[in-house]
Design an enzyme around this catalytic site. Structure first.
Site, mmCIF file in Angstrom:
data_model
loop_
_atom_site.group_PDB
_atom_site.id
_atom_site.type_symbol
_atom_site.label_atom_id
_atom_site.label_comp_id
_atom_site.label_asym_id
_atom_site.label_seq_id
_atom_site.Cartn_x
_atom_site.Cartn_y
_atom_site.Cartn_z
ATOM 1 N N ASP A 263 0.838 -1.200 0.000
ATOM 2 C CA ASP A 263 0.000 0.000 0.000
ATOM 3 C C ASP A 263 0.873 1.251 0.000
ATOM 4 O O ASP A 263 1.616 1.502 0.954
ATOM 5 C CB ASP A 263 -0.900 -0.018 1.244
ATOM 6 N N HIS B 57 -3.006 -0.404 -2.528
ATOM 7 C CA HIS B 57 -4.228 0.238 -2.058
ATOM 8 C C HIS B 57 -5.335 0.101 -3.104
ATOM 9 O O HIS B 57 -5.100 0.256 -4.294
ATOM 10 C CB HIS B 57 -3.930 1.716 -1.807
#
Length: 236
Positions: free
Chosen positions: A174, A205
């Site tokens: 992420d 993400h």
């Protein structure tokens, strides 16, 4: 589009929410908490899927104070920047109040459907994942799930208030939540009796979005199965 109107906690205003109803009596209700892109097609699809699993699903328009009814596409650069701007202006504490109001509305919907003591869960994505954590700590929601929540390492001081089950899906790559933040999340929450963290290696993400460039089918399907099992255990 099927919508309901939710009263704010103080009763002085109202905001819209998308609602998806199961064909049968609901087994429980789940609040679907938006990303920074509003209650767009992807969030509505999340609600519709939950309805096929027997849940009453409600997605409140949390940006109603800023730009009601906004729907943005993260794959369109100008709209992505617009979403970042809305996030910066968004009052998260008021957002939690609106989520609490939505939880109350969901319980009333369940009662009206013949489920007077029905449970209510919450599931959120991105900003919504952060708000799912905050909802677990600040409301009486029965179970919560957060996908790639941002800034949880800055909210660890609230973990003592989490009284009901919380599941957090973590994208290991992420770019909004770096390795140090993920380490702090694990250090702060791994021993919490109500919290479960699951890591998804090699994904970034937004991997569980319903559509678009961010989606990773394998990880999304795995995370969604884990969410389905989690809600089945804790909501019925």
């Amino acid at each position: 589009m099927t919508q309901v109107t939710v009263n704010t906690l103080d009763g002085e205003a109202r905001f819209d929410a998308y609602i998806a109803r199961p064909d049968q009596t609901p087994r429980a209700a789940i609040i679907v908490i938006q990303e920074i892109f509003g209650v767009n097609e992807g969030i509505r699809r999340k609600c519709d899927k939950l309805a096929t699993e027997g849940y009453l699903a409600i997605a409140p328009d949390l940006f109603w104070r800023l730009e009601p009814g906004i729907e943005l596409d993260p794959d369109v650069p100008d709209q992505l920047q617009q979403a970042f701007g809305l996030m910066k202006r968004f009052d998260q504490d008021l957002g939690i109040q609106d989520l609490e109001a939505t939880i109350r509305a969901a319980r009333q919907q369940l009662s009206d459907a013949g489920v007077p003591d029905g449970k209510v869960g919450a599931v959120g994505y991105c900003l919504g994942g952060r708000l799912a954590y905050m909802t677990a700590a600040r409301t009486d929601v029965n179970a919560s799930v957060g996908y790639y929540a941002v800034g949880i390492d800055g909210l660890l001081g609230e973990q003592h208030a989490i009284a009901h089950p919380l599941l957090l899906h973590i994208a290991k790559d992420d770019h909004f939540v770096d390795a140090d933040a993920q380490r702090r999340m694990h250090e702060g929450l791994d021993n919490h009796p109500k919290v479960t963290l699951i890591d998804y290696p090699g994904v970034d993400h937004g991997f569980a979005t319903e559509m678009g460039d961010r989606r990773n089918d394998i990880a999304a399907e795995q995370a969604d199965r884990n969410t389905t099992d989690f809600f089945a255990r804790h909501l019925g």
